[in-house]
Design a protein around this motif. Structure first.
Motif, short mmCIF file in Angstrom:
data_model
loop_
_atom_site.label_atom_id
_atom_site.label_comp_id
_atom_site.label_asym_id
_atom_site.label_seq_id
_atom_site.Cartn_x
_atom_site.Cartn_y
_atom_site.Cartn_z
N UNK A 27 0.82 -1.22 0.00
CA UNK A 27 0.00 0.00 0.00
C UNK A 27 0.85 1.26 0.00
N UNK A 28 1.97 1.24 0.70
CA UNK A 28 2.83 2.42 0.70
C UNK A 28 3.54 2.60 -0.64
N UNK A 29 3.69 1.53 -1.40
CA UNK A 29 4.39 1.58 -2.68
C UNK A 29 3.46 1.80 -3.87
N UNK A 30 2.15 1.77 -3.66
CA UNK A 30 1.21 1.75 -4.78
C UNK A 30 1.34 2.97 -5.69
N UNK A 31 1.74 4.10 -5.16
CA UNK A 31 1.90 5.30 -5.99
C UNK A 31 3.33 5.46 -6.52
N UNK A 32 4.21 4.56 -6.16
CA UNK A 32 5.59 4.58 -6.64
C UNK A 32 5.61 4.15 -8.10
N UNK A 33 6.38 4.82 -8.96
CA UNK A 33 6.41 4.43 -10.38
C UNK A 33 6.91 3.00 -10.60
N UNK A 34 7.65 2.44 -9.63
CA UNK A 34 8.16 1.07 -9.78
C UNK A 34 7.18 0.01 -9.29
N UNK A 35 6.05 0.43 -8.70
CA UNK A 35 5.08 -0.56 -8.23
C UNK A 35 4.57 -1.36 -9.42
N UNK A 36 4.54 -2.67 -9.26
CA UNK A 36 4.07 -3.54 -10.34
C UNK A 36 5.17 -3.98 -11.28
N UNK A 37 6.42 -3.56 -10.98
CA UNK A 37 7.56 -4.02 -11.77
C UNK A 37 8.34 -5.05 -10.96
N UNK A 38 8.79 -6.08 -11.63
CA UNK A 38 9.59 -7.12 -10.98
C UNK A 38 10.91 -6.52 -10.50
N UNK A 39 11.27 -6.80 -9.26
CA UNK A 39 12.51 -6.24 -8.72
C UNK A 39 13.75 -6.93 -9.28
N UNK A 40 13.57 -8.08 -9.93
CA UNK A 40 14.70 -8.79 -10.53
C UNK A 40 14.91 -8.40 -12.00
N UNK A 41 13.89 -8.61 -12.82
CA UNK A 41 14.04 -8.39 -14.27
C UNK A 41 13.44 -7.06 -14.73
#
Length: 72
Positions: A27-41
């Motif tokens: 929930x704290x990350x939902x507005x982050x542009x990286x939310x929904x992106x895989x942290x690996x690839x």
């Protein structure tokens, strides 16, 4: 209640607390542009996966390579 019952309840409570913590993090990350992106690839995590496991920070392929087939 037996000790086994109490241990099972304690394990379920710990799992619920960990899940809640992950959900709060999502929930704290939902507005982050990286939310929904895989942290690996860095590929987008499919919307359906985010709906089922909103705290996901790995796509299915990367999660599978970390956990093993069938455990994602």
């Amino acid at each position: 209640m037996s000790n086994n019952d109490l241990m099972q309840i304690d394990n379920q409570l710990c799992f619920a607390i960990q899940t809640l913590s992950k959900m709060k993090g999502a929930l704290t990350m939902i507005n982050d542009p990286d939310f929904g992106l895989c942290r690996e690839c860095e590929d987008p995590i499919p919307f359906a996966r985010l709906m089922i496991v909103p705290e996901s920070n790995l796509c299915v392929q990367c999660a599978g390579s970390k956990m093993g087939p069938g455990l994602v």
